[in-house]
Design a protein around this motif. Structure first.
Motif, PDB file in Angstrom:
ATOM      1  N   ASP A 113     -12.125  -3.194  17.159  1.00 53.09           N
ATOM      2  CA  ASP A 113     -13.011  -2.029  17.036  1.00 53.09           C
ATOM      3  C   ASP A 113     -12.939  -1.643  15.648  1.00 53.09           C
ATOM      4  O   ASP A 113     -13.786  -0.499  15.497  1.00 53.09           O
ATOM      5  N   ASP A 114     -12.502  -1.906  14.615  1.00 50.15           N
ATOM      6  CA  ASP A 114     -12.233  -1.458  13.167  1.00 50.15           C
ATOM      7  C   ASP A 114     -11.434  -0.006  13.329  1.00 50.15           C
ATOM      8  O   ASP A 114     -11.737   0.894  12.596  1.00 50.15           O
ATOM      9  N   LYS A 115     -10.620   0.011  14.451  1.00 50.89           N
ATOM     10  CA  LYS A 115      -9.664   1.173  14.391  1.00 50.89           C
ATOM     11  C   LYS A 115      -8.473   0.971  13.324  1.00 50.89           C
ATOM     12  O   LYS A 115      -7.771   0.033  13.698  1.00 50.89           O
ATOM     13  N   ILE A 116      -7.880   1.880  12.507  1.00 51.23           N
ATOM     14  CA  ILE A 116      -6.976   1.523  11.710  1.00 51.23           C
ATOM     15  C   ILE A 116      -5.805   1.452  12.281  1.00 51.23           C
ATOM     16  O   ILE A 116      -5.543   2.443  13.152  1.00 51.23           O
ATOM     17  N   THR A 117      -5.025   0.370  12.022  1.00 48.54           N
ATOM     18  CA  THR A 117      -3.491   0.096  12.821  1.00 48.54           C
ATOM     19  C   THR A 117      -2.603   0.417  11.589  1.00 48.54           C
ATOM     20  O   THR A 117      -1.307   0.514  11.932  1.00 48.54           O
ATOM     21  N   ASP A 118      -2.825  -0.340  10.609  1.00 47.75           N
ATOM     22  CA  ASP A 118      -1.944  -0.327   9.556  1.00 47.75           C
ATOM     23  C   ASP A 118      -2.481   0.369   8.072  1.00 47.75           C
ATOM     24  O   ASP A 118      -3.474   0.020   7.815  1.00 47.75           O
ATOM     25  N   TRP A 119      -1.737   1.335   7.296  1.00 51.55           N
ATOM     26  CA  TRP A 119      -2.096   2.006   6.208  1.00 51.55           C
ATOM     27  C   TRP A 119      -1.214   1.726   5.293  1.00 51.55           C
ATOM     28  O   TRP A 119      -0.210   2.156   5.254  1.00 51.55           O
ATOM     29  N   LEU A 120      -1.398   0.444   4.533  1.00 55.26           N
ATOM     30  CA  LEU A 120      -0.380   0.016   3.517  1.00 55.26           C
ATOM     31  C   LEU A 120      -0.618   0.008   1.953  1.00 55.26           C
ATOM     32  O   LEU A 120      -1.844   0.610   1.705  1.00 55.26           O
ATOM     33  N   GLY A 121       0.265  -0.499   1.153  1.00 55.83           N
ATOM     34  CA  GLY A 121       0.159  -0.453  -0.318  1.00 55.83           C
ATOM     35  C   GLY A 121      -0.165   0.779  -0.684  1.00 55.83           C
ATOM     36  O   GLY A 121       0.621   1.674  -0.622  1.00 55.83           O
ATOM     37  N   GLY A 122      -1.350   0.983  -1.511  1.00 54.33           N
ATOM     38  CA  GLY A 122      -1.355   2.096  -2.276  1.00 54.33           C
ATOM     39  C   GLY A 122      -2.523   3.023  -1.613  1.00 54.33           C
ATOM     40  O   GLY A 122      -3.106   3.723  -2.154  1.00 54.33           O
ATOM     41  N   SER A 123      -2.764   2.643  -0.462  1.00 58.47           N
ATOM     42  CA  SER A 123      -3.620   3.368   0.223  1.00 58.47           C
ATOM     43  C   SER A 123      -3.757   4.840   0.213  1.00 58.47           C
ATOM     44  O   SER A 123      -4.703   5.561  -0.072  1.00 58.47           O
ATOM     45  N   GLU A 124      -2.160   5.376   0.421  1.00 63.22           N
ATOM     46  CA  GLU A 124      -2.299   6.898   0.554  1.00 63.22           C
ATOM     47  C   GLU A 124      -2.399   7.175  -0.867  1.00 63.22           C
ATOM     48  O   GLU A 124      -3.042   8.208  -1.234  1.00 63.22           O
ATOM     49  N   GLN A 125      -1.911   6.665  -1.814  1.00 64.81           N
ATOM     50  CA  GLN A 125      -1.889   7.118  -3.261  1.00 64.81           C
ATOM     51  C   GLN A 125      -3.377   7.150  -3.824  1.00 64.81           C
ATOM     52  O   GLN A 125      -3.855   8.093  -4.527  1.00 64.81           O
ATOM     53  N   ILE A 126      -4.186   5.987  -3.404  1.00 59.56           N
ATOM     54  CA  ILE A 126      -5.430   5.912  -3.940  1.00 59.56           C
ATOM     55  C   ILE A 126      -6.689   6.809  -3.040  1.00 59.56           C
ATOM     56  O   ILE A 126      -7.334   7.478  -3.920  1.00 59.56           O
ATOM     57  N   LEU A 127      -6.339   7.065  -1.670  1.00 61.31           N
ATOM     58  CA  LEU A 127      -7.374   7.148  -1.026  1.00 61.31           C
ATOM     59  C   LEU A 127      -7.146   8.899  -0.677  1.00 61.31           C
ATOM     60  O   LEU A 127      -7.993   9.603  -0.096  1.00 61.31           O
ATOM     61  N   GLY A 128      -5.570   9.224  -0.679  1.00 57.18           N
ATOM     62  CA  GLY A 128      -5.284  10.560  -0.314  1.00 57.18           C
ATOM     63  C   GLY A 128      -4.754  10.818   1.047  1.00 57.18           C
ATOM     64  O   GLY A 128      -4.074  11.799   1.171  1.00 57.18           O
ATOM     65  N   TRP A 129      -5.306  10.040   2.015  1.00 60.17           N
ATOM     66  CA  TRP A 129      -4.885  10.339   3.517  1.00 60.17           C
ATOM     67  C   TRP A 129      -3.410   9.463   3.558  1.00 60.17           C
ATOM     68  O   TRP A 129      -2.931   8.626   3.178  1.00 60.17           O
ATOM     69  N   THR A 130      -2.613  10.296   4.551  1.00 65.18           N
ATOM     70  CA  THR A 130      -1.303   9.670   4.798  1.00 65.18           C
ATOM     71  C   THR A 130      -1.570   8.670   5.895  1.00 65.18           C
ATOM     72  O   THR A 130      -2.613   8.658   6.455  1.00 65.18           O
ATOM     73  N   ALA A 131      -0.436   7.739   6.286  1.00 66.41           N
ATOM     74  CA  ALA A 131      -0.668   6.808   7.366  1.00 66.41           C
ATOM     75  C   ALA A 131      -0.666   7.716   8.660  1.00 66.41           C
ATOM     76  O   ALA A 131      -1.619   7.045   9.343  1.00 66.41           O
ATOM     77  N   ALA A 132      -0.046   8.645   8.651  1.00 69.90           N
ATOM     78  CA  ALA A 132      -0.219   9.443  10.140  1.00 69.90           C
ATOM     79  C   ALA A 132      -1.802   9.836  10.182  1.00 69.90           C
ATOM     80  O   ALA A 132      -2.248   9.848  11.474  1.00 69.90           O
ATOM     81  N   GLU A 133      -2.379  10.283   9.007  1.00 66.58           N
ATOM     82  CA  GLU A 133      -3.660  10.901   9.366  1.00 66.58           C
ATOM     83  C   GLU A 133      -4.787   9.758   9.395  1.00 66.58           C
ATOM     84  O   GLU A 133      -5.830   9.983   9.991  1.00 66.58           O
TER      85      GLU A 133
END
Length: 930
Positions: free
Chosen positions: A199-219
């Motif tokens: 359903d395109d719900k985020i299950t994993d927030w990996l690599g540089g996602s937090e540094q590049i996009l700003g959201w934490t994995a928990a968010e």
């Protein structure tokens, strides 16, 4: 087989191996345990498993029991050799050797002999898909017979080993891959790595996602993956289309601007991949994207700057250029206002503007409130910035109020031009405080550079257009041909209207034609190469001038004078060539006429041997022609001509008269005409006759004298000779008249009657005429009649034949002119008498005329001795004795001695007349009176 275990032991060994495999996952441990169980089941000393090494044709001992140290993991068998291992692998068949010493099929490795191996049996180990892994081999140190049961046991064991090995290798590879992937994911800080469910719900927030996009994995986990798309993309259904493409094609490109948590944008270059299980059921999506924001911004900047340069290039005025730059820059920087203006002292004039949600500032504004200190920051090339006008320490309160009232809360002003009194600038303004990033400042500076270049170009082109307009006006008013060519192609770019008048071809036709070839053909052929060379030198950067001829289509020849010059571009390259071409046909014709006139004058001066002079009376400078130098006895150019040089060569006796003639001519304003003598360095005297004229100014002062001289020395000599010749002629005429009178009187006395007188007189006059003919043929006054010419003439006149006549004597004896007539008459009388009465009138007669030339010892003069002797004449015969008065004898015996001082003798002998005459003759060739 009494020496090995029974079937129960073998079944137990298989069961034990299965239990061991269930409890262990280390492949080496499992392979070693398998070798131990097999060896025990077959009652063998040694067992081993050999694995085919990847990338080579060898097999290595991977596991085993009973072997010395250094064999497991090191000992190898070359599968190219004739080994039992190679055969088993290649043929996928078991191999039994009960005694290796009797075995001839194979070559055995050394390490087997070192361990005392005598018998062996092996079977290939095949992985699923019958891919060979290696062999399972049991070795014995004593001969034994391995049977079919042994083979079957080993094959069963190998069949169990194959799947076990394959599973454990796969697990190991998966573990390694998972480890590597985890390392990649954990260290891929430059990549956004997002895993979402079906359903395109985020299950994993990996690599540089937090540094590049700003959201934490928990968010991020649990949120829809479209959270990173911009509002416009979400509104346009971009996320849904991307997922649909991934489901259909397995992956979908995702290269676009995305959204950060803080609302800013990041450019990701990546793709979305559909994740499916082995049954092709969609499990979710994997999104990977590299942060390319900086690259994209650079590309966008470059594209923006290129588009800006292109758009500015087509504009021609400063106002158009400034407006285009402002309207393009505003949206790129997302600002409220961009202006272009000029600051003169404390007044600003805005001439171009872009606005977004703020009021216009076009027009004039006072900046006094900003203060001189702040305005002093506006210098050429400066970028003056303020992130927050309200907090700006460099602006006083009044200035802040003035700026804020104009909706300027932040600004960045770049000075474009500064000529000292007027500053032109590009202003970027925000209605709210704004921090001007380095990228913002870079773009502003780059736009400023292009704006400056475009304005410079526009001003230059404007100046060029004005210059071209002036050139066109000048060209239209000029009678000369003004032309401009492209230096590379030589195509005409401009021709003034005079071209048609000079060339007879319409300007429009010439500009559109293949003009260099047609123009070259118009040049007169003998001038063509020189003119083309002239153009090539101008193209190379020289300024040159050339005269040449063209032949118009109507056949008329015209002379043109062309002054050409290179026209350089800003980088110094010769881009065009131009020139001014004047029709000089009339002046050339005049020059030709002048040259011809001067040539004729020069020829006349040369032929006439004229010595010319031109005297500047005021300065004393004198010009002499070459002939004048020679007339004065100088080498040409030997001295500087002067009045004194002229006077010094005049004969002393003539000097005062010549100078007086010059003075009289100058003062009396009359022509100078005077003849005088000059004395040359070799002492020779030359007569010169000069004529000249003075020229005067308005005050009647002499300015200049020109004149010409001819040498009259030869004329003077001729005049002197003429006087002598006239005197000689008069003398000879008187003598001739006297002779004629004497001949007439003597002939009359000796004639019988008038008829006889007529014959005798005419005969004697003919003799006189003959001698006058000899005298008239003399070339000059020093030439003389010779005696041999005289005697030949008289003997020929009476028809004397050479058979009966002897004539001998030295040739060329010169007779005095005063003696010729009288001597000739005497010879005539002797010849006439000989014809009538003597040797020339008788068949038997002979005549001898001889002469000699001897000096006389008494007076030193030269004497001619003439001997006339006749023979063979019968003097007693009738008609042989001369009759008449004896005029001839009288002439010889009386007249010659009296008139010529001659010595003569005349006698009548037995054979005829004998006569001798001795007379003085000319002594020297050069004596005119001799």
């Amino acid at each position: 087989m009494g020496d090995h275990s029974d079937g129960n032991d073998r079944q137990r060994a298989l069961a034990d191996f299965g239990d061991f495999v269930l409890d262990h996952d280390d492949l080496d441990e499992i392979l070693t345990e398998g070798c131990r169980l097999v060896a025990a089941a077959l009652g063998a000393d040694l067992a081993k498993i050999m694995e085919i090494e990847r990338g080579s044709n060898t097999a290595i001992v991977r596991a085993g029991v009973g072997w010395h140290d250094g064999v497991i993991g090191r000992a190898r068998v070359d599968l190219n050799d004739r080994s039992s291992e190679a055969y088993a692998i290649e043929e996928s068949q078991p191999v039994i050797t009960n005694d290796i010493f009797d075995e001839s099929r194979f070559v055995f490795p050394r390490f087997l002999r070192d361990h005392g191996v005598v018998a062996l049996v092996n079977v290939p180990i095949l992985l699923p898909g019958r891919k060979p892994f290696g062999i399972l081999q049991v070795d014995a140190r004593h001969p034994r017979s391995f049977d079919r049961a042994d083979i079957e046991f080993l094959k069963t064991y190998a069949m169990v080993l194959g799947p076990v090995i394959d599973r454990l290798q796969t697990v190991a590879e998966l573990r390694a891959t998972d480890k590597r992937l985890r390392l990649v994911v954990d260290n891929a800080r430059a990549y956004v790595l997002i895993v979402s469910d079906a359903d395109d719900k985020i299950t994993d927030w990996l690599g540089g996602s937090e540094q590049i996009l700003g959201w934490t994995a928990a968010e991020a986990v649990g949120q829809g993956a479209d959270m990173i798309f911009t509002e416009d993309d979400r509104a346009n259904g971009v996320p849904e289309r991307e997922l649909a493409n991934a489901r259909e094609c397995g992956h979908s490109a995702d290269i676009r601007w995305h959204l950060r948590k803080d609302g800013s944008k990041v450019f990701l270059d990546g793709q979305t991949i559909a994740l499916r299980d082995v049954s092709d059921t969609l499990k979710g999506y994997y999104k990977i994207g590299q942060d390319q924001t900086e690259r994209k911004r650079n590309e966008d900047q470059q594209a923006f700057l290129l588009e800006l340069s292109d758009s500015l290039r087509s504009l021609s005025t400063v106002e158009e250029i400034a407006l285009e730059a402002a309207q393009r820059l505003g949206p790129v920087l997302n600002v409220h206002r961009v202006i272009y203006g000029a600051i003169n002292d404390s007044e600003m004039n805005v001439s171009a503007e872009y606005t977004a949600g703020v009021r216009s500032l076009l027009g004039r504004h006072h900046l006094t409130s900003l203060g001189a200190e702040f305005l002093g920051r506006y210098k050429a090339g400066n970028l003056v910035t303020s992130n927050d006008v309200a907090a700006e320490a460099g602006i006083n309160a009044a200035g802040k109020e003035s700026l804020l009232n104009r909706q300027v809360a932040a600004f960045a002003d770049l000075v474009i031009f500064d000529d000292g009194s007027i500053v032109n600038f590009l202003g970027v303004q925000s209605a709210s405080p704004r921090t001007w990033s380095s990228l913002d400042q870079f773009i502003i500076r780059e736009v400023g550079e292009r704006l400056r270049a475009a304005i410079d170009r526009a001003r230059a082109e404007g100046g060029r257009r004005e210059s071209e307009a002036r050139l066109r006006q000048f060209g239209e008013a000029s009678s000369d041909v003004i032309w401009i060519r492209d230096a590379e192609t030589l195509q005409w770019e401009y021709l003034s209207p005079a071209f048609e008048t000079v060339y007879g071809i319409a300007v429009e036709k010439a500009l559109t034609a293949d003009n260099i070839d047609s123009w070259r053909e118009m040049i007169v052929e003998s001038d063509r190469e020189r003119v083309i060379d002239h153009l090539d030198r101008v193209r190379a950067g020289d300024e040159r001038s050339v005269d040449f001829r063209i032949r118009r289509r109507d056949g008329e020849i015209r002379w043109l004078r062309d002054a050409s010059f290179p026209i350089r571009s800003s980088d110094g390259r010769v881009q065009r060539i131009g020139g001014i071409r004047r029709d000089v046909t009339q002046s050339k014709l005049a020059e030709e006429r002048l040259v011809q006139s001067e040539e004729r004058l020069s020829s006349a001066v040369e032929v006439g041997k004229l010595g010319l002079w031109d005297w500047d009376v005021r300065t004393g400078a004198i010009h002499w022609s070459d002939e004048h130098f020679r007339m004065e006895g100088y080498e040409v150019g030997e001295i500087t001509p002067s009045y004194d040089a002229w006077v010094s060569r005049i004969h002393p006796d003539d000097r005062s008269a010549a100078e007086e003639a010059i003075r009289r001519s100058m003062e009396g304003r009359e022509e100078f005409a005077h003849e005088f003598r000059t004395v040359h360095p070799d002492g020779s005297v030359h007569w010169l006759s000069g004529r000249g004229k003075f020229f005067y100014d308005d005050a009647r002062r002499p300015l200049r004298m020109v004149g010409a001289m001819v040498e009259t020395t030869e004329r003077r000599a001729w005049e002197e000779r003429q006087k002598v010749l006239v005197a000689e002629l008069q003398h000879r005429t008187r003598n001739l008249i006297a002779v004629v009178r004497s001949v007439a009187e003597n002939t009359a006395r000796s004639s019988i009657d008038l008829a006889d007188f007529r014959v005798r007189y005419r005969d004697r006059l003919d003799a006189l005429a003959r001698v006058q003919g000899l005298l008239s043929r003399l070339k000059d006054d020093v030439d003389r009649v010779t005696f041999d010419d005289l005697i030949d003439m008289e003997l020929s006149a009476v028809g004397a034949s050479s058979e009966r006549t002897t004539v001998e004597g030295p040739a060329g004896v010169r007779l005095r002119s005063s003696t010729v007539q009288t001597l000739a008459m005497a010879i005539h009388e002797l010849a006439t008498n000989a014809v009538k009465y003597g040797a020339l009138g008788r068949p038997s007669g002979r005549l001898s005329v001889t002469w000699s030339l001897d000096p006389d010892e008494d007076d030193g003069r030269r004497w001619l001795h003439i001997n006339w002797a006749e023979s063979g004449v019968d003097m007693s015969a009738a008609g042989s004795v001369p009759r008449g008065t004896g005029q001839g004898r009288e002439l010889i015996e009386k007249a010659l001695p009296y008139q010529l001082g001659a010595r003569t003798a005349y006698s009548l002998g037995a054979g005829g007349i004998h006569c001798t005459i001795s007379i003085p003759v000319s002594n020297r060739l050069e004596d005119p009176h001799d």
